[in-house]
Design an enzyme around this catalytic site. Sequence first.
Site, short mmCIF file in Angstrom:
data_model
loop_
_atom_site.label_atom_id
_atom_site.label_comp_id
_atom_site.label_asym_id
_atom_site.label_seq_id
_atom_site.Cartn_x
_atom_site.Cartn_y
_atom_site.Cartn_z
N SER A 1 79.11 118.96 46.01
CA SER A 1 78.35 119.17 44.77
C SER A 1 76.89 118.77 44.89
O SER A 1 76.01 119.40 44.30
CB SER A 1 79.01 118.41 43.62
N HIS B 1 75.17 114.62 41.94
CA HIS B 1 74.61 115.83 41.37
C HIS B 1 73.11 115.68 41.12
O HIS B 1 72.31 116.54 41.50
CB HIS B 1 75.31 116.17 40.06
#
Length: 302
Positions: free
Chosen positions: A206, A252
Amino acid sequence: MDQVPGSPQEPQDARGGDGPQGCYRHPDRPTGVRCTRCDRPICPDCMVSASVGFQCQECVRGGSGTGHAPQATVPRTIAGGTIAADPRLVTKILLGLNAAVFLAVLASGAELVDRLDLLGLAFDPNRYQLVGVAEGEWYRLVTAMFLHQQVPHIAFNMLSLWWLGPPLEAALGRLRFTALYLISGLGGSALSYLLAAQNQPSLGASGAIFGLLGATAVLLRRLNYDMKPVLILLGLNLAFTFLWPNIAWQAHVGGLVVGAAVAFGMVHAPRDCRTVVHVATCVLALLAIGAVVWVRTLQLVG
């Protein structure tokens, strides 16, 4: 006789006898421009600017005719990379690596995950010792980027990679795209290592994916394209990041910031010193990541 693409023979008139001739590589594209060296008709996609007029790609490869090396006038991407025949090659390789590691996890179970996930510092009861990045297992910052344990997790990340990767790979070139992906993933790992609980493991691509998302926004802004679709997608992903439980938001955010910064340096570098700026951008990003990891390690072992 059938026209062979790239042959010195000129194609038949794409519009008939009175209209302009078709490009030597794309006969269905009428053009009034001809190569200044071989006089073949060339469309905008096949012409390369020369000191006088335009040349076809075959003449450029054979010699620029300008006193420079043949590669000096080879078509380049917006970031200065060479235009590849397959703009998805690196994306496919990254997809394959993630899939291979996922299959290895399915075959070996939790043991492989415990040895490769991102972990700051914790006691491993199976080995009766401390493990984690702070104990010198630096490889976890990289291996965690390719590690997935659940089907929905890898499916979402790989679909995002397949959607975001090829346009960026085509725009940046293979080497720059590879650097962007890896440095973005390391940025996500570094921020997760810095801010997450020391014994809280994390894994997944991610961070790198968010880096590609940030790079896409930077590229669209550089090209003056409509920003609304990517901003909406970015907003939805950030909302999902902070509202959904058990999400490593640090990875993230770290990947997003680093990816956007690296992409900015790549697409805004001056033409006459692009390579220097690109290398400096990547080196500075890696130094910043190294500083974050070093500070966190001192906190944990000091």
